[in-house]
Scaffold this motif. Structure first.
Motif, short mmCIF file in Angstrom:
data_model
loop_
_atom_site.label_atom_id
_atom_site.label_comp_id
_atom_site.label_asym_id
_atom_site.label_seq_id
_atom_site.Cartn_x
_atom_site.Cartn_y
_atom_site.Cartn_z
N MET A 1 0.85 -1.18 0.00
CA MET A 1 0.00 0.00 0.00
C MET A 1 0.88 1.23 0.00
O MET A 1 1.83 1.31 0.76
N THR A 2 0.60 2.17 -0.85
CA THR A 2 1.42 3.37 -0.93
C THR A 2 1.16 4.28 0.25
O THR A 2 0.15 4.16 0.95
N GLY A 3 2.07 5.22 0.44
CA GLY A 3 1.94 6.18 1.54
C GLY A 3 0.67 6.99 1.45
O GLY A 3 0.01 7.27 2.46
N ASP A 4 0.31 7.40 0.22
CA ASP A 4 -0.93 8.17 0.04
C ASP A 4 -2.14 7.36 0.46
O ASP A 4 -3.04 7.88 1.13
N ASN A 5 -2.19 6.09 0.04
CA ASN A 5 -3.31 5.23 0.42
C ASN A 5 -3.36 5.04 1.93
O ASN A 5 -4.43 5.03 2.52
N LEU A 6 -2.19 4.85 2.53
CA LEU A 6 -2.11 4.66 3.97
C LEU A 6 -2.63 5.90 4.70
O LEU A 6 -3.42 5.78 5.64
N GLN A 7 -2.22 7.07 4.25
CA GLN A 7 -2.69 8.32 4.87
C GLN A 7 -4.20 8.48 4.68
O GLN A 7 -4.90 8.89 5.59
N TYR A 8 -4.68 8.15 3.49
CA TYR A 8 -6.11 8.27 3.20
C TYR A 8 -6.90 7.30 4.09
O TYR A 8 -7.94 7.67 4.65
N ASN A 9 -6.41 6.08 4.24
CA ASN A 9 -7.08 5.11 5.11
C ASN A 9 -7.09 5.59 6.57
O ASN A 9 -8.10 5.45 7.25
N GLU A 10 -5.98 6.15 7.00
CA GLU A 10 -5.93 6.70 8.37
C GLU A 10 -6.95 7.83 8.53
O GLU A 10 -7.63 7.92 9.55
N TYR A 11 -7.04 8.67 7.51
CA TYR A 11 -8.02 9.76 7.52
C TYR A 11 -9.44 9.20 7.63
O TYR A 11 -10.25 9.68 8.43
N LEU A 12 -9.75 8.16 6.83
CA LEU A 12 -11.09 7.56 6.87
C LEU A 12 -11.37 6.88 8.20
O LEU A 12 -12.47 7.01 8.74
N PRO A 77 -11.19 1.18 5.13
CA PRO A 77 -12.61 1.48 5.26
C PRO A 77 -13.38 1.22 3.96
O PRO A 77 -14.52 0.77 3.99
N LEU A 78 -12.74 1.46 2.81
CA LEU A 78 -13.41 1.19 1.54
C LEU A 78 -13.64 -0.31 1.35
O LEU A 78 -14.71 -0.73 0.91
N GLN A 79 -12.66 -1.13 1.70
CA GLN A 79 -12.83 -2.58 1.63
C GLN A 79 -13.99 -3.01 2.54
O GLN A 79 -14.80 -3.85 2.17
N TYR A 80 -14.01 -2.45 3.73
CA TYR A 80 -15.08 -2.77 4.67
C TYR A 80 -16.44 -2.41 4.06
O TYR A 80 -17.38 -3.20 4.10
N LEU A 81 -16.53 -1.23 3.45
CA LEU A 81 -17.78 -0.80 2.82
C LEU A 81 -18.15 -1.71 1.65
O LEU A 81 -19.33 -2.03 1.46
N PHE A 82 -17.17 -2.12 0.85
CA PHE A 82 -17.45 -3.02 -0.25
C PHE A 82 -17.99 -4.36 0.26
O PHE A 82 -18.86 -4.96 -0.36
N THR A 83 -17.49 -4.81 1.39
CA THR A 83 -18.00 -6.06 1.97
C THR A 83 -19.46 -5.88 2.38
O THR A 83 -20.30 -6.73 2.09
N VAL A 84 -19.76 -4.79 3.05
CA VAL A 84 -21.14 -4.51 3.46
C VAL A 84 -22.02 -4.33 2.22
O VAL A 84 -23.14 -4.86 2.15
N ALA A 85 -21.51 -3.61 1.21
CA ALA A 85 -22.28 -3.40 -0.03
C ALA A 85 -22.54 -4.73 -0.74
O ALA A 85 -23.64 -4.95 -1.26
N ARG A 86 -21.54 -5.59 -0.76
CA ARG A 86 -21.71 -6.90 -1.41
C ARG A 86 -22.79 -7.71 -0.69
O ARG A 86 -23.63 -8.34 -1.33
N ASN A 87 -22.78 -7.68 0.63
CA ASN A 87 -23.82 -8.39 1.39
C ASN A 87 -25.19 -7.77 1.14
O ASN A 87 -26.19 -8.49 1.03
N THR A 88 -25.25 -6.46 1.04
CA THR A 88 -26.50 -5.77 0.72
C THR A 88 -26.97 -6.17 -0.68
O THR A 88 -28.16 -6.41 -0.91
N LEU A 89 -26.03 -6.25 -1.60
CA LEU A 89 -26.34 -6.67 -2.97
C LEU A 89 -26.92 -8.08 -2.99
O LEU A 89 -27.92 -8.34 -3.67
N ILE A 90 -26.33 -8.97 -2.24
CA ILE A 90 -26.83 -10.34 -2.17
C ILE A 90 -28.27 -10.34 -1.65
O ILE A 90 -29.14 -11.01 -2.20
N ASP A 91 -28.52 -9.55 -0.61
CA ASP A 91 -29.88 -9.44 -0.08
C ASP A 91 -30.84 -8.90 -1.13
O ASP A 91 -31.96 -9.40 -1.29
#
Length: 190
Positions: A1-12, A77-91
């Motif tokens: 993970m790049t530094g920018d992604n790491l900082q963005y994830n920390e921000y989220l 946090p985006l991965q977490y949201l994609f997991t929740v979105a995927r479960n919502t999609l399945i529903d």
């Protein structure tokens, strides 16, 4: 993970923890930061604007309702949201049959440089989406997450709860199926 992604994830994560402690504006900011990728994923999969909007709202509602249970992890946090979105999609898919492909997915993914190029890209993009739609559910997820959302194999592995190696192999097979489908439509690409 790049530094920018790491900082963005920390921000989220920081936004989520501030929201967890009762700061409403922090959750609003979190929502505004991640709404588009979650919406785009759901729109591509559901092919219906209103259903995608509803599922996106449900996804963020689930996160908000369970905010006290959320802990920082290696998952972004985006991965977490994609997991929740995927479960919502399945529903959602359990409730309804898939609707016809719409052009709205195109507008959220590609900006317009010039009209002729945009039309050509739109036709190609529509063919790709139609071809992806003929594949099995897991192949659809793999291709959507990797090609359209630019997630790494490791991030997809976490979302789908599989090993990185199995995701790499499955993605390769799904990509080959997509190539074959496009070839059958007379579309060749490298």
């Amino acid at each position: 993970m790049t530094g920018d992604n790491l900082q963005y994830n920390e921000y989220l994560w920081n936004l989520l923890f501030r929201a967890k402690s009762g700061e409403t504006l922090a959750f609003n900011e979190f929502f505004n930061e991640l709404y588009t990728p979650v919406y785009r994923y759901l729109l591509i999969r559901l092919k219906h604007k209103e259903s995608a909007e509803d599922c996106t709202q449900i996804t963020f509602s689930k996160v908000f309702q369970n905010i006290q249970k959320i802990e920082a992890s290696a998952t972004s946090p985006l991965q977490y949201l994609f997991t929740v979105a995927r479960n919502t999609l399945i529903d959602e898919k359990r409730k309804k049959q898939a609707e016809t492909l719409t052009e709205e997915a195109w507008g959220t993914h590609i900006s317009t440089e010039n009209t002729e190029k945009t039309v050509e890209n739109s036709i190609l993009y529509k063919s790709i989406l139609e071809s992806i739609d003929t594949l099995q559910e897991e192949d659809k997820d793999l291709l959507t997450f990797r090609l359209l959302e630019n997630l790494s194999h490791a991030e997809i592995a976490e979302i789908l709860e599989k090993s990185d190696v199995s995701i790499r192999k499955a993605f390769s097979r799904a990509l080959e199926k997509l190539r074959e489908s496009l070839k059958n439509k007379g579309i060749m690409y490298e």
